[in-house]
Design an enzyme around this catalytic site. Structure first.
Site, PDB file in Angstrom:
ATOM      1  N   ASP A   1       0.866  -1.179  -0.153  1.00 11.76           N
ATOM      2  CA  ASP A   1      -0.088   0.085   0.096  1.00 11.76           C
ATOM      3  C   ASP A   1       0.745   0.964   0.041  1.00 11.76           C
ATOM      4  OD1 ASP A   1      -3.426   0.551   0.853  1.00 11.76           O
ATOM      5  OD2 ASP A   1      -1.938   2.035   0.927  1.00 11.76           O
TER       6      ASP A   1
ATOM      7  N   HIS B   1     -19.964  -5.918 -14.723  1.00 10.43           N
ATOM      8  CA  HIS B   1     -20.202  -5.962 -13.206  1.00 10.43           C
ATOM      9  C   HIS B   1     -20.911  -4.531 -12.801  1.00 10.43           C
ATOM     10  CE1 HIS B   1     -19.502  -6.923  -9.066  1.00 10.43           C
ATOM     11  NE2 HIS B   1     -18.694  -5.828  -8.846  1.00 10.43           N
TER      12      HIS B   1
END
Length: 320
Positions: free
Chosen positions: A33, A175
């Site tokens: 991250d 989606h």
């Protein structure tokens, strides 16, 4: 030697992925991250549960792409999550920039990895990821259909009072709100959903309600959480894909995959059933669609194409 699985994004999905992968002992985990403390903190917390759960894999946190080098699998969740009132499409501008940075970070360090993308808006982001990274199309897939199918199966199981494991189902297409649940491809104890409607086990209107709820499944959770979006079910879905690749299980799973003529479409990513093996996407399974299913599938593809055109306006290099 353990396989290496790098998770790009240490938010809610990233942390849950790391935990599930560790418990299943699929491989060593690198949690990446840009907020280094977040990645290192979650990695340390999960690692400290090994004394209870008994797993034997290494889990590390980092903000340096070099630490993800030579990954066997990369799962990308980096990006901003939805907030109440936002559609997946509203995230496009921000998450497109983020996915470009991620592509730059992984394309040289792990050129042979199998890459699973979970970042929304899924179909367009996975398409952009493949174009930015230049990875082979069979090694870049999006996680969507497994999650949508799982939601559909859960809602049906509650209505029919049947265990989820007795239900086979499939959700195709993009989606988003145009996804295509497939009642004819849905079986409960080897009976199709259409047969159950005909036997009055479930009403047509109730089935329509469930289909609508499946399409809005993510938004329902976003509204309830208020500060965040779904993460347990998306993570479990991503792990199923990674496991099929790492263990060469050859599972047929609905994923956002690159179409090259299948279902009548080329050069676009869409939700279809694929066989995932150690080769990545080994093959796309073409199932026969009836007239209404084909119409819904076409509508879904149209929505993906339109959103991709919006992405091209933001970054014209996507046409190269």
């Amino acid at each position: 030697m353990n396989k290496k699985i790098s998770l790009i994004g240490a938010g809610q999905i990233g942390g849950t992925l790391a935990h599930l992968i560790a418990i299943k002992e699929l491989g060593d985990v690198v949690l990446f991250d840009v907020a280094e403390g977040l990645a290192k903190g979650k990695a340390l917390d999960i690692a400290q549960s090994s004394g209870v759960s008994g797993f034997n894999v290494n889990i590390t946190g980092t903000s340096n792409y070099n630490d993800t080098k030579n990954s066997d699998v990369i799962i990308i969740t980096a990006g901003v999550p939805r907030k109440p009132g936002m559609s997946r499409d509203d995230l496009l501008g921000t998450n497109l920039k983020i996915i470009k940075q991620v592509s730059d970070g992984i394309k040289d360090t792990s050129p042979n990895a199998f890459v699973i993308c979970i970042t929304n808006p899924l179909d367009v982001i996975v398409m952009a990821l493949q174009k930015y990274s230049k990875f082979s199309t069979n090694k870049v897939v999006g996680m969507a259909g497994i999650l949508d199918s799982s939601r559909f199966k859960y809602f049906l199981s509650r209505e029919l009072k049947e265990p989820v494991k007795n239900i086979e189902s499939l959700v195709l297409g993009g989606h988003g709100d145009t996804m295509v649940p497939m009642p004819k491809q849905t079986k409960i104890n080897n009976k199709t959903l259409i047969e159950l409607v005909n036997e009055n086990k479930i009403s047509k209107s109730k089935l329509e309600e469930i289909i609508a709820r499946t399409r809005k499944g993510g938004a329902e959770i976003v509204k309830l959480l208020e500060k965040g979006s779904a993460f347990y079910a998306p993570a479990a879905s991503g792990v199923e894909m990674a496991e099929s690749y790492l263990k060469d299980l050859k599972k047929t799973l609905p994923c956002a995959a690159y179409l090259n003529g299948e279902y009548g479409y080329k050069n676009i990513y869409a939700g279809v059933p694929v066989v995932i093996s150690k080769k990545g996407v080994e093959k796309i399974v073409e199932i026969e669609l009836d007239k209404s299913e084909k119409l819904n599938f076409d509508t879904s593809i149209k929505a993906v194409k339109e959103l991709f055109q919006s992405a091209v306006k933001i970054d014209p290099t996507l046409t190269k």
